[in-house]
Design a protein around this motif. Structure first.
Motif, PDB file in Angstrom:
ATOM      1  N   UNK A  17       0.836  -1.207   0.000  1.00  0.00           N
ATOM      2  CA  UNK A  17       0.000   0.000   0.000  1.00  0.00           C
ATOM      3  C   UNK A  17       0.866   1.250   0.000  1.00  0.00           C
ATOM      4  N   UNK A  18       2.006   1.180   0.673  1.00  0.00           N
ATOM      5  CA  UNK A  18       2.928   2.302   0.666  1.00  0.00           C
ATOM      6  C   UNK A  18       3.402   2.627  -0.741  1.00  0.00           C
ATOM      7  N   UNK A  19       3.688   1.588  -1.519  1.00  0.00           N
ATOM      8  CA  UNK A  19       4.105   1.797  -2.906  1.00  0.00           C
ATOM      9  C   UNK A  19       2.931   2.317  -3.734  1.00  0.00           C
ATOM     10  N   UNK A  20       1.739   1.789  -3.488  1.00  0.00           N
ATOM     11  CA  UNK A  20       0.550   2.284  -4.191  1.00  0.00           C
ATOM     12  C   UNK A  20       0.261   3.741  -3.897  1.00  0.00           C
ATOM     13  N   UNK A  21       0.590   4.187  -2.695  1.00  0.00           N
ATOM     14  CA  UNK A  21       0.326   5.575  -2.293  1.00  0.00           C
ATOM     15  C   UNK A  21       1.211   6.575  -3.029  1.00  0.00           C
ATOM     16  N   UNK A  22       2.202   6.097  -3.764  1.00  0.00           N
ATOM     17  CA  UNK A  22       3.013   7.003  -4.584  1.00  0.00           C
ATOM     18  C   UNK A  22       2.102   7.776  -5.532  1.00  0.00           C
ATOM     19  N   UNK A  23       1.043   7.117  -6.007  1.00  0.00           N
ATOM     20  CA  UNK A  23       0.050   7.788  -6.838  1.00  0.00           C
ATOM     21  C   UNK A  23      -1.293   7.894  -6.115  1.00  0.00           C
ATOM     22  N   UNK A  75       3.446   5.757   5.386  1.00  0.00           N
ATOM     23  CA  UNK A  75       4.871   5.866   5.698  1.00  0.00           C
ATOM     24  C   UNK A  75       5.723   5.038   4.738  1.00  0.00           C
ATOM     25  N   UNK A  76       5.122   4.698   3.603  1.00  0.00           N
ATOM     26  CA  UNK A  76       5.864   3.917   2.611  1.00  0.00           C
ATOM     27  C   UNK A  76       6.153   4.650   1.322  1.00  0.00           C
ATOM     28  N   UNK A  77       5.299   5.610   0.937  1.00  0.00           N
ATOM     29  CA  UNK A  77       5.441   6.161  -0.418  1.00  0.00           C
ATOM     30  C   UNK A  77       6.619   7.108  -0.586  1.00  0.00           C
ATOM     31  N   UNK A  78       6.815   8.031   0.351  1.00  0.00           N
ATOM     32  CA  UNK A  78       7.984   8.919   0.243  1.00  0.00           C
ATOM     33  C   UNK A  78       9.288   8.133   0.380  1.00  0.00           C
ATOM     34  N   UNK A  79       9.393   7.211   1.355  1.00  0.00           N
ATOM     35  CA  UNK A  79      10.583   6.372   1.416  1.00  0.00           C
ATOM     36  C   UNK A  79      10.815   5.570   0.132  1.00  0.00           C
ATOM     37  N   UNK A  80       9.741   5.030  -0.444  1.00  0.00           N
ATOM     38  CA  UNK A  80       9.876   4.249  -1.678  1.00  0.00           C
ATOM     39  C   UNK A  80      10.456   5.098  -2.804  1.00  0.00           C
ATOM     40  N   UNK A  81      10.001   6.339  -2.902  1.00  0.00           N
ATOM     41  CA  UNK A  81      10.522   7.234  -3.940  1.00  0.00           C
ATOM     42  C   UNK A  81      11.984   7.594  -3.692  1.00  0.00           C
ATOM     43  N   UNK A  82      12.348   7.775  -2.428  1.00  0.00           N
ATOM     44  CA  UNK A  82      13.756   8.032  -2.099  1.00  0.00           C
ATOM     45  C   UNK A  82      14.619   6.873  -2.595  1.00  0.00           C
TER      46      UNK A  82
END
Length: 304
Positions: A17-23, A75-82
């Motif tokens: 879900x953290x990765x999905x939250x990127x969008x 707490x997953x999407x910003x870290x994933x983009x980093x």
């Protein structure tokens, strides 16, 4: 199926879900499609996006952040983009992987800082943390760029649709039509209206950039579109007024994007670029207008 994964494999649920939250999509399957798309473009970037989302999620758990927020993937999407950004920009070395972990943890903590204060900053924690890390790497190391960063994509057979889909792909640094399609599908399965608005936002931004005489290859690659895709998704909805917000935010985003690119700001270039800053600025500028209109009786008819 979602409930089974949430109950039996909560960490998997949170990471995806953290990765999905990127969008801005709170959906396990969206996260799966995004992850597959990144792996298609680059195995190291695929590993990085999973590792970084996992690190951000575990950081949130260790610091006892709100369980519902963790479950939503916040707490997953910003870290994933980093993570995916660092592996995209720099050669695959041990120091870069250590910074993926440290940067992901820092991004999660910065995200929490804004969430607690109810300040909508979207991907700004990713932007800020990555700026700091890239600047330090350029200043104190000689790590060369990655092959993915240096590779020139084949644009010989590109058409209008491919160009618009590339706007989805570049959200996660993928200049690959198949990655872009998987990202589009990932959004579509959770919110068809958001996916279609995203495609429209990409088309509008490409047209405006073309008429602004921006480099045609960069337009086709989606470099002037991915921020607009995020703006369109952020304001997508079934109400008539939502289309107005999408249009306004996309247009503002394009002008900010073009302005930052053409300004050639040295500090910004040394930090890696603007990343998703045009999206963050445009979305935050339109948000007060949306809040005002939503409370205004004059616009009630447009809001149905």
């Amino acid at each position: 199926m979602n409930k089974i994964i949430e109950q039996k494999f909560p960490l998997v649920n949170e990471v995806l879900k953290g990765i999905g939250q990127i969008m801005l999509q709170e959906n396990i399957y969206t996260g799966i499609f995004f992850t597959i798309g990144v792996f298609l473009g680059s195995t190291p970037m695929g590993v990085a996006i999973l590792l970084a989302s996992l690190t951000g999620t575990l950081t949130a758990k260790a610091l006892k952040y709100d369980k519902d927020e963790i479950s939503m993937g916040l707490y997953g999407f910003s870290p994933a983009l980093v993570g995916v950004c660092l592996i995209f920009l720099f050669k695959n070395e041990v120091l870069i992987w250590l910074l993926v972990i440290l940067g992901a943890s820092a991004a999660a903590m910065l995200q929490h800082f804004f969430i607690k204060r109810k300040i909508p900053v979207y991907t700004f924690p990713f932007i800020f943390v990555t700026w700091v890390l890239v600047t330090l790497l350029h200043q104190f190391t000689n790590i060369p760029p990655s092959e993915s960063f240096m590779k020139v994509p084949d644009l010989s057979n590109i058409d209008s649709f491919t160009s618009q889909v590339n706007g989805f792909g570049e959200v996660m640094f993928q200049a690959n039509i198949w990655a872009g399609l998987l990202f589009f599908i990932g959004v579509y399965i959770n919110s068809p209206i958001a996916a279609l608005y995203g495609l429209l936002g990409s088309a509008i931004s490409s047209a405006l950039s073309f008429h602004g005489n921006e480099p045609i290859n960069e337009i086709h690659m989606g470099l002037f579109s991915f921020n607009a895709v995020l703006c369109a998704i952020a304001y997508a909805g079934n109400k008539k007024i939502d289309g107005v917000f999408v249009l306004i935010s996309v247009v503002i985003c394009v002008f900010i994007n073009i302005g930052l690119v053409n300004a050639e700001i040295g500090i910004l270039q040394n930090a890696g670029g603007a990343f998703t800053l045009p999206f963050v600025l445009a979305t935050c500028l339109v948000l007060p207008l949306k809040n005002y209109i939503s409370k205004s009786e004059y616009f009630t008819k447009l809001s149905v």
